[in-house]
Design a protein around this motif. Structure first.
Motif, mmCIF file in Angstrom:
data_model
loop_
_atom_site.group_PDB
_atom_site.id
_atom_site.type_symbol
_atom_site.label_atom_id
_atom_site.label_comp_id
_atom_site.label_asym_id
_atom_site.label_seq_id
_atom_site.Cartn_x
_atom_site.Cartn_y
_atom_site.Cartn_z
ATOM 1 N N MET A 1 61.778 13.470 -3.042
ATOM 2 C CA MET A 1 60.199 13.616 -3.518
ATOM 3 C C MET A 1 59.628 15.176 -3.327
ATOM 4 N N ILE A 2 58.837 15.378 -3.940
ATOM 5 C CA ILE A 2 58.332 16.957 -4.007
ATOM 6 C C ILE A 2 57.128 16.857 -3.729
ATOM 7 N N CYS A 3 56.630 17.592 -2.540
ATOM 8 C CA CYS A 3 55.270 17.636 -2.113
ATOM 9 C C CYS A 3 54.556 19.106 -2.740
ATOM 10 N N VAL A 4 53.553 19.048 -3.585
ATOM 11 C CA VAL A 4 53.110 19.990 -3.864
ATOM 12 C C VAL A 4 52.002 20.570 -3.012
ATOM 13 N N SER A 5 52.072 21.852 -2.590
ATOM 14 C CA SER A 5 50.994 22.632 -1.684
ATOM 15 C C SER A 5 49.741 22.900 -2.607
ATOM 16 N N ILE A 6 48.536 22.565 -2.503
ATOM 17 C CA ILE A 6 47.452 22.978 -2.988
ATOM 18 C C ILE A 6 46.545 23.884 -1.985
ATOM 19 N N GLY A 7 46.468 24.992 -2.314
ATOM 20 C CA GLY A 7 45.616 25.936 -1.503
ATOM 21 C C GLY A 7 44.629 26.809 -2.383
ATOM 22 N N ARG A 8 43.209 26.113 -2.455
ATOM 23 C CA ARG A 8 42.426 26.713 -3.226
ATOM 24 C C ARG A 8 41.313 27.181 -2.572
ATOM 25 N N GLY A 9 40.454 27.788 -2.911
ATOM 26 C CA GLY A 9 39.126 28.381 -2.077
ATOM 27 C C GLY A 9 37.935 27.221 -2.253
ATOM 28 N N ARG A 10 38.023 26.301 -3.430
ATOM 29 C CA ARG A 10 36.726 25.543 -3.835
ATOM 30 C C ARG A 10 37.192 24.329 -3.729
ATOM 31 N N HIS A 11 36.257 23.158 -3.404
ATOM 32 C CA HIS A 11 36.817 22.048 -3.332
ATOM 33 C C HIS A 11 37.010 21.198 -4.659
ATOM 34 N N ARG A 12 36.412 21.750 -5.668
ATOM 35 C CA ARG A 12 36.490 21.177 -7.043
ATOM 36 C C ARG A 12 37.715 21.663 -7.650
ATOM 37 N N HIS A 13 38.232 23.085 -7.114
ATOM 38 C CA HIS A 13 39.417 23.196 -7.780
ATOM 39 C C HIS A 13 40.708 22.685 -6.883
ATOM 40 N N VAL A 14 40.515 22.273 -5.779
ATOM 41 C CA VAL A 14 41.652 21.588 -5.127
ATOM 42 C C VAL A 14 41.677 20.158 -5.769
ATOM 43 N N ILE A 15 40.418 19.482 -5.917
ATOM 44 C CA ILE A 15 40.460 17.977 -6.683
ATOM 45 C C ILE A 15 41.232 18.067 -8.198
ATOM 46 N N ALA A 16 40.632 19.031 -8.697
ATOM 47 C CA ALA A 16 41.187 19.149 -10.137
ATOM 48 C C ALA A 16 42.543 19.371 -10.057
ATOM 49 N N GLU A 17 43.225 20.128 -9.199
ATOM 50 C CA GLU A 17 44.588 20.351 -9.135
ATOM 51 C C GLU A 17 45.390 19.257 -8.535
ATOM 52 N N HIS A 18 44.944 18.520 -7.746
ATOM 53 C CA HIS A 18 45.327 17.218 -7.372
ATOM 54 C C HIS A 18 45.390 16.160 -8.374
ATOM 55 N N LYS A 19 44.358 16.172 -9.154
ATOM 56 C CA LYS A 19 44.426 15.222 -10.304
ATOM 57 C C LYS A 19 45.619 15.590 -11.253
ATOM 58 N N HIS A 20 45.536 16.846 -11.633
ATOM 59 C CA HIS A 20 46.673 17.355 -12.589
ATOM 60 C C HIS A 20 47.823 17.087 -12.076
ATOM 61 N N LEU A 21 47.991 17.135 -10.806
ATOM 62 C CA LEU A 21 49.465 16.774 -10.338
ATOM 63 C C LEU A 21 49.881 15.360 -10.486
ATOM 64 N N ALA A 22 48.958 14.624 -9.901
ATOM 65 C CA ALA A 22 48.969 13.309 -10.066
ATOM 66 C C ALA A 22 49.110 12.659 -11.397
ATOM 67 N N ASP A 23 48.499 13.231 -12.490
ATOM 68 C CA ASP A 23 48.693 12.815 -13.804
ATOM 69 C C ASP A 23 50.125 13.183 -14.448
ATOM 70 N N ASN A 24 50.591 14.343 -13.654
ATOM 71 C CA ASN A 24 51.983 14.439 -13.981
ATOM 72 C C ASN A 24 53.248 14.186 -13.315
ATOM 73 N N GLY A 25 52.757 13.116 -12.494
ATOM 74 C CA GLY A 25 53.880 12.194 -11.842
ATOM 75 C C GLY A 25 54.279 12.672 -10.339
ATOM 76 N N VAL A 26 53.374 13.461 -9.755
ATOM 77 C CA VAL A 26 53.612 14.099 -8.651
ATOM 78 C C VAL A 26 53.118 12.942 -7.617
ATOM 79 N N CYS A 27 54.064 12.608 -6.481
ATOM 80 C CA CYS A 27 53.650 11.444 -5.749
ATOM 81 C C CYS A 27 53.221 11.927 -4.167
ATOM 82 N N LEU A 28 53.220 13.353 -4.119
ATOM 83 C CA LEU A 28 52.807 13.746 -2.601
ATOM 84 C C LEU A 28 52.107 15.300 -2.943
#
Ligand code: NAP
Length: 498
Positions: A1-28
């Motif tokens: 499994m690939i765990c993708v690290s999200i490091g952003r300054g703003r909560h909304r960017h973290v949430i957007a990247e998290h959603k984008h990754l999950a939409d693209n099949g990332v599981c962690l």
């Protein structure tokens, strides 16, 4: 499994990247909350999360951005546990201070940005004893053997262990972690936003290295060089492996010259099945190869090694590829003879490095009258003596006409795309111009040669041919050259963007 690290300054960017990754099949994903500017709202980050998370809050001493007090950091991690984070990352010195609670799994981690400690087993035992569900060890690789020690530790561990070596030298551990039995590896959201040295983007990890498809049985190939980060060979070979359905992976090994001996003597520990060999190892590798093909013996350098039960066999696919590329163009040109075209009888090779030597040997074998020229006269003289051809001074390179001009210098290579090693006023329409530079494909020399009416051969042609010959040596089947060409072009385009 690939765990993708999200490091952003703003909560909304973290949430957007998290959603984008999950939409693209990332599981962690790993939420690096130390990157968030201002107060961290754990509840907001965890609410409605689209896939499981590791909550990590890293101090600057461990490569993080947390600047507030240690008390505030511990409070944040405890809050993450109370809010039901799937995992929390607890460094070894705080693991005992943050108790287990609820369903949250504990990753007990240790980071060393200077070295990979001598006794990894002892370190691992201590971390595992801190009520760890998963042990994570991330250390700097200063030697390729550090990678092996780390992967062997992961493989032998009873407690699930993510063992990663940092830095360019450590990249193979990131790619091969799962093959060794790690529950996951870490990757970045974007190639250029690395949070630890040597990290790889998640798309590259998934699409180029096919991380999730690698198993203990997957054969390991790679390119050994120093530096190696710029190499486009992983993109080309992995694409061909995937298309051919071969259970193998091709990895970049950065190995400094003084560590090459030990790297090769440890080959059975990976175990390595084959290597592309490039600067600075092309000549040194011959000391280890019992089997050398004729071309290798003549040139005194190899760019390919195959590991077999009888030891290492060395090949030089550069020379063959250069000649094949030219032959294809010459064959086309010779069909023009009746129209006044001209076959190649004389060739001028610019440069006196490994590529020039391979091209000069290859052309000489085909009966071409070869002349070598180089900025450093002695190097051209040396090649001329070895090949049995002529050498001219660099400043005299335009003086005589040649049927074929070969650029085997890096002049014109990205980013110096406005440079050419040969003045355009001396290009003649009957010349066949071959530029071994493949990034970009249309170098200034190639563009000016086309404008002058010359037939041209690009470095992409040679690169793909040398890779295709390697593929045949290692896997016994032909790769699709068009697929390799496209993979190379995609990789050069993304290398320019990075
Ligand atoms: P190398 O061993 O480092 O040799 C480079 C040669 O280019 C040396 O003779 C060097 O001269 C000369 N040179 C470097 N900068 C120069 C400049 N500004 N002006 C004039 N001469 C210069 O490298 P290599 O392995 O032979 O590779 C050379 C190029 O071939 C690479 O950059 C790569 O683009 C290309 N190549 C392509 C393929 C392919 O598959 N298409 C494969 C291998 C190589 P000095 O001795 O004076 O430094």
């Amino acid at each position: 499994m690939i765990c993708v690290s999200i490091g952003r300054g703003r909560h909304r960017h973290v949430i957007a990247e998290h959603k984008h990754l999950a939409d693209n099949g990332v599981c962690l994903v790993e939420l690096r909350v130390d990157y968030i500017q201002g107060a961290v709202q754990i509840k907001r980050l965890l609410k409605d999360r689209p896939c499981p998370v590791i909550v990590t809050c890293r101090r600057s001493s461990e490569g993080g951005r947390w600047e507030q007090s240690e008390e505030a950091r511990l409070l944040l991690l405890r809050t993450a546990i109370v809010e039901g984070a799937d995992y929390v990352d607890l460094e070894d010195d705080i693991a005992a201070k943050v108790p287990r609670y609820g369903q949250t799994k504990r990753i007990v981690s240790h980071h060393d940005f200077g070295k990979t400690p001598a006794d990894l087993t002892l370190l691992h035992k201590r971390l595992a004893s801190l009520d760890a569900d998963i042990v994570k060890i991330a250390t700097m690789a200063n030697h390729p053997t550090d990678n092996l020690r780390m992967l062997e530790l992961v493989h032998a561990s009873k407690v699930p262990t993510v063992g990663i070596c940092m830095g360019d030298i450590g990249t193979p551990t990131r790619i091969l972690a799962g093959r060794a039995g790690a529950p996951f590896t870490f990757a970045t959201f974007q190639e250029d936003r690395v949070m630890a040295p040597g990290q790889i983007g998640w798309r590259q990890m998934r699409d180029v290295y096919r991380y999730d498809a690698l198993t203990a049985k997957t054969r390991v190939y790679g390119v050994v060089a120093d530096p190696v980060a710029h190499s486009l060979s992983p993109a080309v070979h992995n694409a061909a492996l995937a298309a051919a359905g071969i259970d193998a992976v091709y990895v970049p090994f950065r190995v400094p010259a003084e560590q090459f001996d030990q790297f090769l003597s440890n080959a059975p520990r990976w175990p390595l099945a084959g290597l592309s060999v490039t600067i600075p190892h092309k000549e040194a590798v011959l000391r280890y190869c019992r089997h050398q093909d004729d071309l290798v013996k003549a040139i005194g350098a190899a760019n390919t090694v195959a590991f077999g039960p009888d030891g290492m066999a060395a090949f030089n696919t550069d020379a063959t590829a250069a000649v094949e590329s030219l032959e294809a163009a010459i064959a086309e040109q010779e069909t023009l003879l009746s129209d006044g075209g001209m076959p190649v009888k004389t060739a001028l090779v610019l440069g006196a490095g490994g590529a020039a030597r391979a091209v000069a040997f290859g052309l000489k074998r085909k009966g071409v009258d070869v002349t070598v020229t180089s900025r450093t006269t002695e190097r051209a003289d040396k090649i001329a003596a070895e090949v049995g051809c002529k050498a001219v001074a660099w400043n005299s390179r335009h003086r005589l006409p040649y049927d074929c001009l070969v650029n085997a210098t890096p002049v014109g290579m990205h980013p110096n795309v406005d440079e050419t090693p040969y003045e355009k006023d001396h290009l003649r329409p009957y010349m066949l111009v071959f530029d071994t530079v493949y990034n970009p494909e249309s170098t200034l020399l190639i563009k000016e040669a086309r404008a002058a009416g010359c037939r041209t051969v690009t470095g992409v042609e040679m690169f793909v041919r040398q890779a295709a010959i390697q593929f045949r040596i290692w896997h016994g089947v032909d790769a699709d050259p068009q697929l390799m060409r496209e993979a190379l072009k995609r990789a050069t385009a993304s290398a320019k963007l990075a």
